[in-house]
Design a protein around this motif. Structure first.
Motif, PDB file in Angstrom:
ATOM      1  N   SER A   1      15.426  -2.667  12.328  1.00  0.00           N
ATOM      2  CA  SER A   1      16.121  -3.584  11.428  1.00  0.00           C
ATOM      3  C   SER A   1      16.620  -2.817  10.202  1.00  0.00           C
ATOM      4  O   SER A   1      16.147  -1.723   9.901  1.00  0.00           O
ATOM      5  CB  SER A   1      15.184  -4.715  10.988  1.00  0.00           C
ATOM      6  OG  SER A   1      14.145  -4.199  10.193  1.00  0.00           O
ATOM      7  N   VAL A   2      17.562  -3.431   9.498  1.00  0.00           N
ATOM      8  CA  VAL A   2      18.114  -2.798   8.296  1.00  0.00           C
ATOM      9  C   VAL A   2      17.053  -2.670   7.198  1.00  0.00           C
ATOM     10  O   VAL A   2      16.933  -1.596   6.588  1.00  0.00           O
ATOM     11  CB  VAL A   2      19.372  -3.552   7.799  1.00  0.00           C
ATOM     12  CG1 VAL A   2      19.856  -2.995   6.465  1.00  0.00           C
ATOM     13  CG2 VAL A   2      20.485  -3.467   8.837  1.00  0.00           C
ATOM     14  N   PRO A   3      16.234  -3.709   6.918  1.00  0.00           N
ATOM     15  CA  PRO A   3      15.205  -3.533   5.887  1.00  0.00           C
ATOM     16  C   PRO A   3      14.218  -2.408   6.225  1.00  0.00           C
ATOM     17  O   PRO A   3      13.811  -1.644   5.342  1.00  0.00           O
ATOM     18  CB  PRO A   3      14.487  -4.885   5.839  1.00  0.00           C
ATOM     19  CG  PRO A   3      15.488  -5.856   6.332  1.00  0.00           C
ATOM     20  CD  PRO A   3      16.297  -5.110   7.349  1.00  0.00           C
ATOM     21  N   ARG A   4      13.853  -2.276   7.489  1.00  0.00           N
ATOM     22  CA  ARG A   4      12.942  -1.198   7.894  1.00  0.00           C
ATOM     23  C   ARG A   4      13.607   0.166   7.677  1.00  0.00           C
ATOM     24  O   ARG A   4      12.971   1.115   7.242  1.00  0.00           O
ATOM     25  CB  ARG A   4      12.546  -1.373   9.351  1.00  0.00           C
ATOM     26  CG  ARG A   4      11.533  -0.351   9.818  1.00  0.00           C
ATOM     27  CD  ARG A   4      11.091  -0.615  11.217  1.00  0.00           C
ATOM     28  NE  ARG A   4      10.336  -1.856  11.270  1.00  0.00           N
ATOM     29  CZ  ARG A   4       9.869  -2.395  12.373  1.00  0.00           C
ATOM     30  NH1 ARG A   4      10.095  -1.821  13.528  1.00  0.00           N
ATOM     31  NH2 ARG A   4       9.192  -3.518  12.331  1.00  0.00           N
ATOM     32  N   HIS A   5      14.896   0.256   7.979  1.00  0.00           N
ATOM     33  CA  HIS A   5      15.612   1.515   7.795  1.00  0.00           C
ATOM     34  C   HIS A   5      15.716   1.869   6.306  1.00  0.00           C
ATOM     35  O   HIS A   5      15.556   3.028   5.924  1.00  0.00           O
ATOM     36  CB  HIS A   5      17.004   1.439   8.431  1.00  0.00           C
ATOM     37  CG  HIS A   5      17.624   2.776   8.631  1.00  0.00           C
ATOM     38  ND1 HIS A   5      17.357   3.567   9.707  1.00  0.00           N
ATOM     39  CD2 HIS A   5      18.485   3.474   7.862  1.00  0.00           C
ATOM     40  CE1 HIS A   5      18.025   4.701   9.608  1.00  0.00           C
ATOM     41  NE2 HIS A   5      18.722   4.664   8.498  1.00  0.00           N
ATOM     42  N   LEU A   6      15.988   0.864   5.476  1.00  0.00           N
ATOM     43  CA  LEU A   6      16.067   1.112   4.035  1.00  0.00           C
ATOM     44  C   LEU A   6      14.702   1.518   3.477  1.00  0.00           C
ATOM     45  O   LEU A   6      14.633   2.373   2.578  1.00  0.00           O
ATOM     46  CB  LEU A   6      16.606  -0.128   3.316  1.00  0.00           C
ATOM     47  CG  LEU A   6      18.069  -0.471   3.633  1.00  0.00           C
ATOM     48  CD1 LEU A   6      18.457  -1.776   2.959  1.00  0.00           C
ATOM     49  CD2 LEU A   6      19.003   0.649   3.219  1.00  0.00           C
ATOM     50  N   ALA A   7      13.626   0.940   4.009  1.00  0.00           N
ATOM     51  CA  ALA A   7      12.280   1.336   3.576  1.00  0.00           C
ATOM     52  C   ALA A   7      12.006   2.789   3.952  1.00  0.00           C
ATOM     53  O   ALA A   7      11.451   3.558   3.150  1.00  0.00           O
ATOM     54  CB  ALA A   7      11.238   0.409   4.192  1.00  0.00           C
ATOM     55  N   ARG A   8      12.407   3.188   5.169  1.00  0.00           N
ATOM     56  CA  ARG A   8      12.259   4.588   5.574  1.00  0.00           C
ATOM     57  C   ARG A   8      13.049   5.503   4.648  1.00  0.00           C
ATOM     58  O   ARG A   8      12.608   6.598   4.289  1.00  0.00           O
ATOM     59  CB  ARG A   8      12.749   4.781   7.013  1.00  0.00           C
ATOM     60  CG  ARG A   8      11.701   4.467   8.039  1.00  0.00           C
ATOM     61  CD  ARG A   8      12.084   4.905   9.454  1.00  0.00           C
ATOM     62  NE  ARG A   8      12.927   6.064   9.484  1.00  0.00           N
ATOM     63  CZ  ARG A   8      14.188   6.084   9.918  1.00  0.00           C
ATOM     64  NH1 ARG A   8      14.743   4.996  10.379  1.00  0.00           N
ATOM     65  NH2 ARG A   8      14.883   7.186   9.910  1.00  0.00           N
ATOM     66  N   GLY A   9      14.235   5.071   4.249  1.00  0.00           N
ATOM     67  CA  GLY A   9      15.043   5.865   3.331  1.00  0.00           C
ATOM     68  C   GLY A   9      14.391   6.002   1.969  1.00  0.00           C
ATOM     69  O   GLY A   9      14.404   7.085   1.367  1.00  0.00           O
ATOM     70  N   ALA A  10      13.799   4.918   1.469  1.00  0.00           N
ATOM     71  CA  ALA A  10      13.125   4.971   0.169  1.00  0.00           C
ATOM     72  C   ALA A  10      11.940   5.934   0.223  1.00  0.00           C
ATOM     73  O   ALA A  10      11.742   6.739  -0.698  1.00  0.00           O
ATOM     74  CB  ALA A  10      12.666   3.566  -0.232  1.00  0.00           C
ATOM     75  N   VAL A  11      11.156   5.868   1.288  1.00  0.00           N
ATOM     76  CA  VAL A  11      10.013   6.777   1.434  1.00  0.00           C
ATOM     77  C   VAL A  11      10.508   8.216   1.577  1.00  0.00           C
ATOM     78  O   VAL A  11       9.987   9.139   0.935  1.00  0.00           O
ATOM     79  CB  VAL A  11       9.145   6.373   2.647  1.00  0.00           C
ATOM     80  CG1 VAL A  11       8.117   7.454   2.971  1.00  0.00           C
ATOM     81  CG2 VAL A  11       8.459   5.047   2.391  1.00  0.00           C
ATOM     82  N   GLY A  12      11.526   8.421   2.412  1.00  0.00           N
ATOM     83  CA  GLY A  12      12.037   9.768   2.660  1.00  0.00           C
ATOM     84  C   GLY A  12      12.640  10.415   1.434  1.00  0.00           C
ATOM     85  O   GLY A  12      12.273  11.535   1.053  1.00  0.00           O
ATOM     86  N   PHE A  13      13.589   9.707   0.803  1.00  0.00           N
ATOM     87  CA  PHE A  13      14.234  10.282  -0.384  1.00  0.00           C
ATOM     88  C   PHE A  13      13.242  10.393  -1.533  1.00  0.00           C
ATOM     89  O   PHE A  13      13.260  11.371  -2.286  1.00  0.00           O
ATOM     90  CB  PHE A  13      15.449   9.446  -0.791  1.00  0.00           C
ATOM     91  CG  PHE A  13      16.624   9.626   0.120  1.00  0.00           C
ATOM     92  CD1 PHE A  13      17.283  10.846   0.197  1.00  0.00           C
ATOM     93  CD2 PHE A  13      17.073   8.586   0.913  1.00  0.00           C
ATOM     94  CE1 PHE A  13      18.372  11.015   1.036  1.00  0.00           C
ATOM     95  CE2 PHE A  13      18.154   8.748   1.756  1.00  0.00           C
ATOM     96  CZ  PHE A  13      18.802   9.962   1.814  1.00  0.00           C
TER      97      PHE A  13
END
Length: 127
Positions: free
Chosen positions: A46-58
């Motif tokens: 999902s988009v929220p899960r992808h954005l959460a991965r981005g927040a953790v990654g960046f």
């Protein structure tokens, strides 16, 4: 030198060829995800899960280098966490975001050896 327009024509894969996925045009099991998830494997559920991965990654990548003067080289251990969360590099994450957003909105149709992306017909009343 004259400029010419290039078009990419994908050859269809015969259905009787073992180990090949006719829909994706690539070898099944060769870096692909489960059969229900098409794409290059960077998309999330999902988009929220992808954005959460981005927040953790960046966040991990930035913290790894921003906290270096304060906590020393130990903060560099956050860099691999960021790379794993982004599934590679920041560009890999961006490609995954595009795949996640477009999932279910585009369909690949191949006719006579020519493949195109076409929008999926939506039922009336659905967003």
């Amino acid at each position: 030198m004259p400029v010419t327009e290039r078009t990419t024509v994908l050859d269809p894969v015969p259905a009787d060829r073992p180990g090949w996925d006719n829909h994706a045009g690539s070898r099944s099991g060769a870096g692909s995800r489960s059969g229900s998830r098409a794409g290059s494997g960077f998309a999330s559920a999902s988009v929220p899960r992808h954005l959460a991965r981005g927040a953790v990654g960046f966040g991990s990548l930035i913290a790894a280098f921003a906290l270096l003067p304060v906590f020393g080289p130990a903060t560099l251990l956050l860099a691999p966490v960021g790379v794993v969360a982004l599934r590679g590099c920041p560009m890999c994450w961006a490609i995954g975001l595009a795949e996640t957003v477009s999932r279910g909105r585009l369909r690949r149709e191949c006719t006579d050896g020519v493949c195109e992306l076409k929008p999926v017909a939506r039922k009336p009343g659905t967003a």
